[in-house]
Design a protein around this motif. Sequence first.
Motif, PDB file in Angstrom:
ATOM      1  N   GLU A   1       0.812  -1.222   0.000  1.00 52.59           N
ATOM      2  CA  GLU A   1       0.000   0.000   0.000  1.00 52.59           C
ATOM      3  C   GLU A   1       0.843   1.268   0.000  1.00 52.59           C
ATOM      4  N   VAL A   2       1.866   1.294  -0.854  1.00 49.64           N
ATOM      5  CA  VAL A   2       2.700   2.478  -1.025  1.00 49.64           C
ATOM      6  C   VAL A   2       2.178   3.256  -2.223  1.00 49.64           C
ATOM      7  N   GLN A   3       1.981   4.551  -2.023  1.00 50.61           N
ATOM      8  CA  GLN A   3       1.490   5.408  -3.089  1.00 50.61           C
ATOM      9  C   GLN A   3       2.455   6.560  -3.313  1.00 50.61           C
ATOM     10  N   LYS A   4       2.270   7.261  -4.419  1.00 51.08           N
ATOM     11  CA  LYS A   4       3.118   8.406  -4.734  1.00 51.08           C
ATOM     12  C   LYS A   4       3.122   9.383  -3.557  1.00 51.08           C
ATOM     13  N   GLY A   5       4.312   9.797  -3.131  1.00 45.92           N
ATOM     14  CA  GLY A   5       4.448  10.728  -2.016  1.00 45.92           C
ATOM     15  C   GLY A   5       4.687  10.066  -0.670  1.00 45.92           C
ATOM     16  N   ASP A   6       4.448   8.744  -0.561  1.00 50.17           N
ATOM     17  CA  ASP A   6       4.712   8.035   0.691  1.00 50.17           C
ATOM     18  C   ASP A   6       6.214   7.914   0.916  1.00 50.17           C
ATOM     19  N   PHE A   7       6.600   7.709   2.147  1.00 54.42           N
ATOM     20  CA  PHE A   7       8.001   7.506   2.497  1.00 54.42           C
ATOM     21  C   PHE A   7       8.254   6.023   2.738  1.00 54.42           C
ATOM     22  N   LEU A   8       9.454   5.579   2.384  1.00 54.94           N
ATOM     23  CA  LEU A   8       9.883   4.204   2.616  1.00 54.94           C
ATOM     24  C   LEU A   8      11.053   4.207   3.586  1.00 54.94           C
TER      25      LEU A   8
ATOM     26  N   VAL B   1      14.438   2.298   4.443  1.00 53.47           N
ATOM     27  CA  VAL B   1      15.401   1.412   3.798  1.00 53.47           C
ATOM     28  C   VAL B   1      16.532   1.188   4.789  1.00 53.47           C
ATOM     29  N   PHE B   2      16.775  -0.081   5.115  1.00 60.70           N
ATOM     30  CA  PHE B   2      17.823  -0.400   6.090  1.00 60.70           C
ATOM     31  C   PHE B   2      18.365  -1.787   5.806  1.00 60.70           C
ATOM     32  N   THR B   3      19.441  -2.134   6.480  1.00 62.19           N
ATOM     33  CA  THR B   3      20.022  -3.461   6.289  1.00 62.19           C
ATOM     34  C   THR B   3      19.648  -4.363   7.454  1.00 62.19           C
ATOM     35  N   ASP B   4      19.560  -5.639   7.144  1.00 64.89           N
ATOM     36  CA  ASP B   4      19.318  -6.688   8.132  1.00 64.89           C
ATOM     37  C   ASP B   4      20.291  -7.805   7.769  1.00 64.89           C
ATOM     38  N   GLY B   5      21.437  -7.797   8.414  1.00 65.80           N
ATOM     39  CA  GLY B   5      22.488  -8.722   8.016  1.00 65.80           C
ATOM     40  C   GLY B   5      22.996  -8.312   6.638  1.00 65.80           C
ATOM     41  N   ARG B   6      22.917  -9.219   5.680  1.00 70.52           N
ATOM     42  CA  ARG B   6      23.351  -8.922   4.314  1.00 70.52           C
ATOM     43  C   ARG B   6      22.173  -8.598   3.396  1.00 70.52           C
ATOM     44  N   ARG B   7      21.021  -8.316   3.967  1.00 70.55           N
ATOM     45  CA  ARG B   7      19.831  -7.987   3.186  1.00 70.55           C
ATOM     46  C   ARG B   7      19.541  -6.493   3.258  1.00 70.55           C
ATOM     47  N   ILE B   8      18.981  -5.969   2.190  1.00 68.42           N
ATOM     48  CA  ILE B   8      18.460  -4.607   2.192  1.00 68.42           C
ATOM     49  C   ILE B   8      16.951  -4.737   2.320  1.00 68.42           C
ATOM     50  N   VAL B   9      16.388  -4.094   3.328  1.00 69.10           N
ATOM     51  CA  VAL B   9      14.954  -4.166   3.594  1.00 69.10           C
ATOM     52  C   VAL B   9      14.331  -2.821   3.256  1.00 69.10           C
ATOM     53  N   CYS B  10      13.204  -2.879   2.577  1.00 69.53           N
ATOM     54  CA  CYS B  10      12.475  -1.677   2.198  1.00 69.53           C
ATOM     55  C   CYS B  10      11.031  -1.877   2.636  1.00 69.53           C
ATOM     56  N   ARG B  11      10.509  -0.948   3.454  1.00 67.51           N
ATOM     57  CA  ARG B  11       9.121  -1.075   3.885  1.00 67.51           C
ATOM     58  C   ARG B  11       8.491   0.304   4.014  1.00 67.51           C
ATOM     59  N   LYS B  12       7.175   0.333   3.994  1.00 65.14           N
ATOM     60  CA  LYS B  12       6.455   1.587   4.107  1.00 65.14           C
ATOM     61  C   LYS B  12       6.714   2.185   5.488  1.00 65.14           C
ATOM     62  N   HIS B  13       7.025   3.472   5.503  1.00 58.68           N
ATOM     63  CA  HIS B  13       7.281   4.149   6.773  1.00 58.68           C
ATOM     64  C   HIS B  13       5.966   4.449   7.478  1.00 58.68           C
ATOM     65  N   GLN B  14       5.876   4.068   8.722  1.00 56.51           N
ATOM     66  CA  GLN B  14       4.727   4.393   9.553  1.00 56.51           C
ATOM     67  C   GLN B  14       5.282   5.040  10.810  1.00 56.51           C
ATOM     68  N   PRO B  15       4.918   6.285  11.068  1.00 55.61           N
ATOM     69  CA  PRO B  15       5.492   6.990  12.211  1.00 55.61           C
ATOM     70  C   PRO B  15       4.921   6.492  13.534  1.00 55.61           C
ATOM     71  N   GLY B  16       5.386   5.333  13.972  1.00 54.28           N
ATOM     72  CA  GLY B  16       4.872   4.734  15.201  1.00 54.28           C
ATOM     73  C   GLY B  16       5.822   4.896  16.365  1.00 54.28           C
ATOM     74  N   CYS B  17       5.301   4.548  17.529  1.00 57.65           N
ATOM     75  CA  CYS B  17       6.073   4.595  18.771  1.00 57.65           C
ATOM     76  C   CYS B  17       7.289   3.670  18.654  1.00 57.65           C
ATOM     77  N   VAL B  18       8.436   4.176  19.056  1.00 59.50           N
ATOM     78  CA  VAL B  18       9.668   3.403  18.979  1.00 59.50           C
ATOM     79  C   VAL B  18       9.636   2.189  19.919  1.00 59.50           C
ATOM     80  N   PHE B  19       8.803   2.240  20.964  1.00 60.83           N
ATOM     81  CA  PHE B  19       8.746   1.153  21.937  1.00 60.83           C
ATOM     82  C   PHE B  19       7.701   0.095  21.601  1.00 60.83           C
ATOM     83  N   CYS B  20       6.478   0.528  21.272  1.00 59.74           N
ATOM     84  CA  CYS B  20       5.398  -0.446  21.067  1.00 59.74           C
ATOM     85  C   CYS B  20       4.872  -0.489  19.633  1.00 59.74           C
TER      86      CYS B  20
END
Length: 110
Positions: free
Chosen positions: A48-55, A57-76
Amino acid sequence: MYIGHRQIHSQINNKGLVILKKKMIGAVRGLDPQGRVVIPKGLREAIEVQKGDFLEVFTDGRRIVCRKHQPGCVFCGSISGVSDMHGVQVCRRCAKEMSRLGALKVPEAT
């Protein structure tokens, strides 16, 4: 295609998309000279990524992970009642818990 030690039967269609049981799960794409990659429309729709959304992008071991950014609580991870506290997104519930533990002073709601 191999996932772990099991072979999964799949096919790659004429656009380079990996199809498994009629569900797109990935794609093979090349990088352009500037290091960019185009995310296929089917994958963008799947998360559900649309034009103007933020992604994110980070690494997980030797993988590059890309996911939709959701401004959620860092703890929960909650996206309800989130505010910025010293550059970190924290929901009201976690902020109150941190305050209770003496780690943070939370201003009263207005």
